[in-house]
Design an enzyme around this catalytic site. Structure first.
Site, PDB file in Angstrom:
ATOM      1  N   ILE A   1      37.393  65.506  25.723  1.00 38.83           N
ATOM      2  CA  ILE A   1      36.825  66.324  24.649  1.00 38.83           C
ATOM      3  C   ILE A   1      35.337  66.525  24.857  1.00 38.83           C
ATOM      4  CG2 ILE A   1      36.356  66.397  22.168  1.00 38.83           C
ATOM      5  CD1 ILE A   1      39.016  64.956  21.728  1.00 38.83           C
TER       6      ILE A   1
ATOM      7  N   ASP B   1      24.927  54.653  29.308  1.00 38.07           N
ATOM      8  CA  ASP B   1      25.969  53.840  28.686  1.00 38.07           C
ATOM      9  C   ASP B   1      25.631  53.760  27.207  1.00 38.07           C
ATOM     10  OD1 ASP B   1      27.613  51.853  27.657  1.00 38.07           O
ATOM     11  OD2 ASP B   1      27.479  50.574  29.445  1.00 38.07           O
TER      12      ASP B   1
ATOM     13  N   ASN C   1      28.469  62.932  19.014  1.00 37.03           N
ATOM     14  CA  ASN C   1      28.947  61.620  19.427  1.00 37.03           C
ATOM     15  C   ASN C   1      30.442  61.711  19.741  1.00 37.03           C
ATOM     16  OD1 ASN C   1      26.628  59.840  19.224  1.00 37.03           O
ATOM     17  ND2 ASN C   1      26.711  60.193  17.017  1.00 37.03           N
TER      18      ASN C   1
ATOM     19  N   TYR D   1      40.917  50.938  19.046  1.00 34.98           N
ATOM     20  CA  TYR D   1      40.500  52.315  18.809  1.00 34.98           C
ATOM     21  C   TYR D   1      40.508  52.632  17.311  1.00 34.98           C
ATOM     22  CZ  TYR D   1      40.476  57.443  19.221  1.00 34.98           C
ATOM     23  OH  TYR D   1      40.175  58.779  19.113  1.00 34.98           O
TER      24      TYR D   1
ATOM     25  N   LYS E   1      37.315  53.683  14.949  1.00 32.70           N
ATOM     26  CA  LYS E   1      37.265  54.977  14.276  1.00 32.70           C
ATOM     27  C   LYS E   1      37.184  54.817  12.756  1.00 32.70           C
ATOM     28  CE  LYS E   1      37.296  57.796  17.786  1.00 32.70           C
ATOM     29  NZ  LYS E   1      36.105  58.641  18.064  1.00 32.70           N
TER      30      LYS E   1
ATOM     31  N   VAL F   1      45.183  64.537  21.732  1.00 28.22           N
ATOM     32  CA  VAL F   1      44.609  65.554  22.616  1.00 28.22           C
ATOM     33  C   VAL F   1      44.921  65.197  24.071  1.00 28.22           C
ATOM     34  CG1 VAL F   1      42.499  66.781  23.287  1.00 28.22           C
ATOM     35  CG2 VAL F   1      42.771  65.960  20.933  1.00 28.22           C
TER      36      VAL F   1
END
Length: 338
Positions: free
Chosen positions: A20, A65, A91, A157, A161, A192
């Site tokens: 993305i 990084d 971001n 993850y 999020k 995605v």
């Protein structure tokens, strides 16, 4: 001066070497923007710069990084020295682990959190240090439907999020308290088709896959550009599955628990065995110097969606609401004449 030159902006994209992030960098380049490309992988960054240039933008490669706050701050300094004041900060960068929670080590969990959550915090800090004194700018957080509903095999993850949602809402309210004209928005994406399924740390027996239906990353890149042009909107739900995931989590979480417990494992695993030599980008970039350029798209392009009526409706919700009100008024008028 052309209209495109007049509206040229300076945009920072983290995670710009692939997925993305790569698609977002190209989407901004198509409107003539200068795009700073932040990521770790040298091969992917070089290829992304070529894509930005070919699309009509001005690239600036800044190896970074995002888990290192000082490195992000130095990157922001370089961007403003070489390109000018930052108008938009995106971001997007993340890394994660596909595995049951009990199979993830504390070190792996910490690293995924440092990149995926703290990377957004560091980027937001660097952007605000520059935007608040100027009282202008937009910060876009590439979120996920999984930031509103956790699923099995992705606890690192989903946790990151969810954290991004909470801290972004806090920052948003602080900016509004100040009366600031700096805006921060979240975009909640569906599954995605990105290279992440090939390069994340995977402890499953199969190569992971996005929860269907899967979308092409170019669609998400265009959504990021659109959100940057409408920065006052606090959140965007992108794609039909995002809508039913968020609504399901809010309205019937117990059903979602049962459904995901039953289907969430097999639904996230492809039919392809995990290669013994699969790349892993948790600690080092998978697209390091002399490595492979993974690009924006992953291995599921043959079944990825390139359009969605919900995305159009989300962009035009005001017009749709007005049309609905006109329709209701018309029906009321007809009823009154009976």
């Amino acid at each position: 001066m052309t209209q495109q030159e007049h509206s040229r902006r300076v945009v920072v994209v983290t995670g710009a070497s692939g997925g993305i992030g790569r698609a977002t960098a190209v989407a901004f380049a198509r409107r003539g923007d200068a795009v700073a490309l932040l990521a770790r992988g040298e091969t992917g960054l070089a290829a992304a710069a070529d894509d930005v240039r070919a699309a009509g933008g001005t690239p600036l490669v800044v190896p970074t990084d995002v888990s290192d706050a000082e490195a992000v701050e130095a990157a922001a300094d370089r961007v403003e020295r070489e390109l000018g004041p930052i108008d938009v900060w995106c971001n997007i960068a993340f890394s994660t682990v596909f595995a049951p929670f009990t199979d993830i080590t504390p070190q792996e969990y910490a690293r995924a959190t440092q990149v995926t959550y703290l990377g957004f915090v560091h980027g937001t800090m660097a952007a605000l240090r520059r935007m608040r004194p100027r009282n202008r700018g937009a910060i876009l957080q590439a979120g996920s439907a999984l930031g509103r509903r956790g699923i099995p095999l992705q606890s690192a993850y989903c946790g990151a999020k969810h954290a991004i949602k909470g801290f972004t809402e806090s920052v948003l309210t602080e900016l509004r308290h100040e009366g600031s004209d700096v805006h921060i928005s979240q975009l909640y994406f569906p599954g995605v088709n990105t290279p992440q399924f090939e390069w994340v740390l995977n402890k499953l027996p199969k190569i992971p896959q996005p929860v269907a239906p899967v979308y092409q990353p170019e669609l998400m890149g265009r959504a990021m550009v659109h959100a940057s042009e409408h920065p006052r909107r606090r959140a965007w739900w992108i794609g039909i599955p995002t809508v039913y995931t968020i609504l399901g989590a809010e309205l019937w979480p117990q059903f979602m628990d049962r459904y995901l417990a039953g289907s969430g494992y097999q639904g996230q695993m492809s039919g392809t065995d995990r290669p013994a030599d699969a790349p892993v980008n948790l600690w080092e970039p998978a697209d390091g110097a002399g490595g492979r350029d993974f690009g924006a798209e992953g291995r599921y392009s043959d079944r990825a969606w390139t359009r969605d009526p919900q995305i159009w409706a989300s962009r035009h919700h005001g017009a749709l609401a007005a049309t609905g009100l006109v329709g209701l008024a018309g029906l009321a008028s007809l009823w009154a004449r009976r």
